[in-house]
Design a protein around this motif. Structure first.
Motif, PDB file in Angstrom:
ATOM      1  N   ASP A 191       0.707   4.176  -2.839  1.00  0.00           N
ATOM      2  CA  ASP A 191       0.477   5.581  -2.493  1.00  0.00           C
ATOM      3  C   ASP A 191       1.593   6.475  -3.040  1.00  0.00           C
ATOM      4  O   ASP A 191       1.331   7.606  -3.482  1.00  0.00           O
ATOM      5  N   LYS A 192       2.818   5.989  -2.988  1.00  0.00           N
ATOM      6  CA  LYS A 192       3.943   6.776  -3.496  1.00  0.00           C
ATOM      7  C   LYS A 192       3.824   6.997  -4.999  1.00  0.00           C
ATOM      8  O   LYS A 192       4.094   8.090  -5.509  1.00  0.00           O
ATOM      9  N   LEU A 193       3.416   5.962  -5.712  1.00  0.00           N
ATOM     10  CA  LEU A 193       3.212   6.098  -7.156  1.00  0.00           C
ATOM     11  C   LEU A 193       2.096   7.096  -7.447  1.00  0.00           C
ATOM     12  O   LEU A 193       2.202   7.926  -8.349  1.00  0.00           O
ATOM     13  N   ALA A 194       1.025   7.000  -6.654  1.00  0.00           N
ATOM     14  CA  ALA A 194      -0.120   7.900  -6.855  1.00  0.00           C
ATOM     15  C   ALA A 194       0.249   9.351  -6.570  1.00  0.00           C
ATOM     16  O   ALA A 194      -0.320  10.279  -7.155  1.00  0.00           O
ATOM     17  N   SER A 195       1.226   9.551  -5.683  1.00  0.00           N
ATOM     18  CA  SER A 195       1.633  10.919  -5.334  1.00  0.00           C
ATOM     19  C   SER A 195       2.540  11.545  -6.388  1.00  0.00           C
ATOM     20  O   SER A 195       2.888  12.720  -6.298  1.00  0.00           O
ATOM     21  N   GLY A 196       2.948  10.730  -7.375  1.00  0.00           N
ATOM     22  CA  GLY A 196       3.785  11.256  -8.449  1.00  0.00           C
ATOM     23  C   GLY A 196       5.228  10.796  -8.421  1.00  0.00           C
ATOM     24  O   GLY A 196       6.023  11.147  -9.295  1.00  0.00           O
ATOM     25  N   LEU A 197       5.596   9.986  -7.426  1.00  0.00           N
ATOM     26  CA  LEU A 197       6.959   9.470  -7.352  1.00  0.00           C
ATOM     27  C   LEU A 197       7.150   8.451  -8.475  1.00  0.00           C
ATOM     28  O   LEU A 197       6.271   7.637  -8.735  1.00  0.00           O
ATOM     29  N   SER A 198       8.284   8.489  -9.144  1.00  0.00           N
ATOM     30  CA  SER A 198       8.520   7.593 -10.279  1.00  0.00           C
ATOM     31  C   SER A 198       8.695   6.148  -9.820  1.00  0.00           C
ATOM     32  O   SER A 198       9.022   5.886  -8.651  1.00  0.00           O
ATOM     33  N   SER A 204       0.832  -1.212   0.000  1.00  0.00           N
ATOM     34  CA  SER A 204       0.000   0.000   0.000  1.00  0.00           C
ATOM     35  C   SER A 204       0.861   1.254   0.000  1.00  0.00           C
ATOM     36  O   SER A 204       0.525   2.251  -0.652  1.00  0.00           O
ATOM     37  N   MET A 205       1.962   1.210   0.741  1.00  0.00           N
ATOM     38  CA  MET A 205       2.880   2.347   0.770  1.00  0.00           C
ATOM     39  C   MET A 205       3.409   2.643  -0.630  1.00  0.00           C
ATOM     40  O   MET A 205       3.425   3.797  -1.074  1.00  0.00           O
ATOM     41  N   MET A 206       3.816   1.597  -1.366  1.00  0.00           N
ATOM     42  CA  MET A 206       4.352   1.796  -2.709  1.00  0.00           C
ATOM     43  C   MET A 206       3.270   2.317  -3.658  1.00  0.00           C
ATOM     44  O   MET A 206       3.539   3.189  -4.500  1.00  0.00           O
ATOM     45  N   LYS A 251       5.790  -6.849  -4.248  1.00  0.00           N
ATOM     46  CA  LYS A 251       6.236  -6.683  -5.631  1.00  0.00           C
ATOM     47  C   LYS A 251       6.359  -5.198  -5.950  1.00  0.00           C
ATOM     48  O   LYS A 251       5.361  -4.500  -6.101  1.00  0.00           O
ATOM     49  N   PRO A 252       7.595  -4.697  -6.065  1.00  0.00           N
ATOM     50  CA  PRO A 252       7.770  -3.282  -6.409  1.00  0.00           C
ATOM     51  C   PRO A 252       7.334  -3.018  -7.845  1.00  0.00           C
ATOM     52  O   PRO A 252       7.251  -3.953  -8.650  1.00  0.00           O
ATOM     53  N   PRO A 253       7.044  -1.771  -8.191  1.00  0.00           N
ATOM     54  CA  PRO A 253       6.580  -1.467  -9.544  1.00  0.00           C
ATOM     55  C   PRO A 253       7.642  -1.788 -10.588  1.00  0.00           C
ATOM     56  O   PRO A 253       8.839  -1.715 -10.322  1.00  0.00           O
ATOM     57  N   ASN A 306      11.099   1.988  -6.378  1.00  0.00           N
ATOM     58  CA  ASN A 306      11.954   0.807  -6.274  1.00  0.00           C
ATOM     59  C   ASN A 306      13.114   1.060  -5.324  1.00  0.00           C
ATOM     60  O   ASN A 306      13.512   0.168  -4.571  1.00  0.00           O
ATOM     61  N   GLY A 307      13.664   2.273  -5.369  1.00  0.00           N
ATOM     62  CA  GLY A 307      14.758   2.616  -4.467  1.00  0.00           C
ATOM     63  C   GLY A 307      14.320   2.607  -3.017  1.00  0.00           C
ATOM     64  O   GLY A 307      15.033   2.104  -2.143  1.00  0.00           O
ATOM     65  N   VAL A 308      13.137   3.134  -2.743  1.00  0.00           N
ATOM     66  CA  VAL A 308      12.584   3.126  -1.379  1.00  0.00           C
ATOM     67  C   VAL A 308      12.382   1.686  -0.911  1.00  0.00           C
ATOM     68  O   VAL A 308      12.701   1.335   0.237  1.00  0.00           O
TER      69      VAL A 308
END
Length: 355
Positions: free
Chosen positions: A107-114, A103-105, A147-149, A119-121
């Motif tokens: 949300d990060k994608l939805a916030s605009g993080l590439s 869920s964290m990943m 599973k990271p993006p 993947n780095g996080v």
């Protein structure tokens, strides 16, 4: 409620408390706990802490002391404090689940993080939780169960031969002319080529030794060892020594101070900032009327042209300084498959012609 006696620590009895709905349930749980302890398996004996608390401990004990490379410390610290702690910090470490991480990943994608940044996080969290398992703070690394993006490979971002010819023409007379002209032939990382020193060039034997990389930490340039043992390598450069001799002449004519004795420097004789290098490259790409690409595309160009010409993946791995051949194969799988198709076609033709 039941307690399991675990011996003494600092002169005091050490016990682990177990709770259950019935006496039989507690008794059974206590026996299972003791079996785990005696077998050396994980069995928590200390209080559970929040994810934020453990991550801060991890940074202090395992990341900054003894210190990793400054660039790595900075990256781990930023990703932990900017992303992991705000998103997961309030969760008890032993209650952290794959669902929390996934869920964290999302949300990060939805916030605009590439996808690359997410993947780095994820990699930082996975490293921290692996240590938490070793520290017997948690049962398993839940980041490994997520599973990271998917990150789109950048292997296709390489210069074609016509593009290189146009770029070389546009770079004539530029103070970084020889940096850009040399880059696609040797496939060095940006930090490796900007950290190249004159003592690393063996003119009589026409070889180049990769022994340093230039890193910028808190706005200051520093020379460090390459990122892995395989990154320390010796490359044959043949006739490319003529470019390096021209570069040395340019340095002497301009009278640059060049305290680090670097091969390539800025127009004022200072170590090259990677952002400045990419800025000049994009300007030259625009002047040459070709696609704008980053310096790292030169590295992809080297690998793509070598593999396309039928060079073995192991040789390309050694030239690029990859730590494992799987990294080379995974990054340039498409090029390898095309090369294998051509090789298979040649075999069929050879057999069909009765060799």
């Amino acid at each position: 409620m039941g307690r399991v006696f675990l011996g003494y620590e600092n002169g005091k009895q050490k016990r682990h408390t177990i709770y259950g709905k019935t006496e039989a349930e507690v008794h059974r749980a206590a026996q299972e706990f003791r079996v785990k302890i005696e077998a050396g398996a994980f069995a928590p004996t200390t209080r559970d802490c929040k994810v934020a608390e453990y991550l801060e401990q991890w940074l202090e004990i395992y990341v900054t002391s003894p210190p990793l490379a400054p660039k790595t410390v900075k990256s781990y610290s930023e990703q932990t404090r900017n992303h992991l702690i705000p998103s997961l910090g309030s969760i008890p470490l032993r209650k952290l689940s794959p669902k929390h991480v996934q869920s964290m990943m999302k949300d990060k994608l939805a916030s605009g993080l590439s996808a690359t940044s997410v993947n780095g996080v994820h990699r930082v969290l996975r490293a921290a939780l692996s240590q938490a398992v070793k520290d017997r703070q948690t049962v398993e690394n839940v980041a490994k169960l997520t599973k990271p993006p998917k990150v789109t490979t950048r292997a296709e971002m390489h210069f074609t031969q016509p593009e290189l010819q146009k770029l070389f023409a546009a770079a004539q007379g530029h103070h970084l002319q020889y940096l850009f002209c040399l880059a696609p032939y040797i496939g060095l990382r940006l930090g490796e080529i900007t950290g190249l020193r004159w003592e690393n060039i063996d003119f009589p034997n026409q070889t180049l030794r990769v022994r340093n990389q230039l890193q910028w930490v808190d706005g200051k340039p520093t020379l460090r060892e390459p990122k892995s043992a395989n990154s320390k390598r010796v490359l044959p450069i043949g006739e490319l020594v003529e470019m390096l001799q021209s570069q040395r002449s340019m340095n002497l004519v301009n009278g640059w101070e060049n305290k680090m004795n670097l091969v390539f420097v800025s127009s004022t004789g200072n170590p090259l900032d990677p952002k400045l290098v990419n800025k000049h490259l994009k300007i030259l790409c625009k002047k040459a009327q070709i696609r704008e690409m980053s310096f790292h595309s030169f590295r992809h160009t080297t690998a793509t042209l070598l593999l396309g010409a039928g060079e073995e993946a192991a040789e390309v791995m050694n030239m690029l300084g990859h730590s494992q051949i799987s990294l080379t194969v995974n990054t340039y799988g498409g090029v390898l498959r095309e090369a294998q198709k051509r090789a298979a076609s040649k075999i069929r033709k050879a057999i069909d012609h009765g060799i």
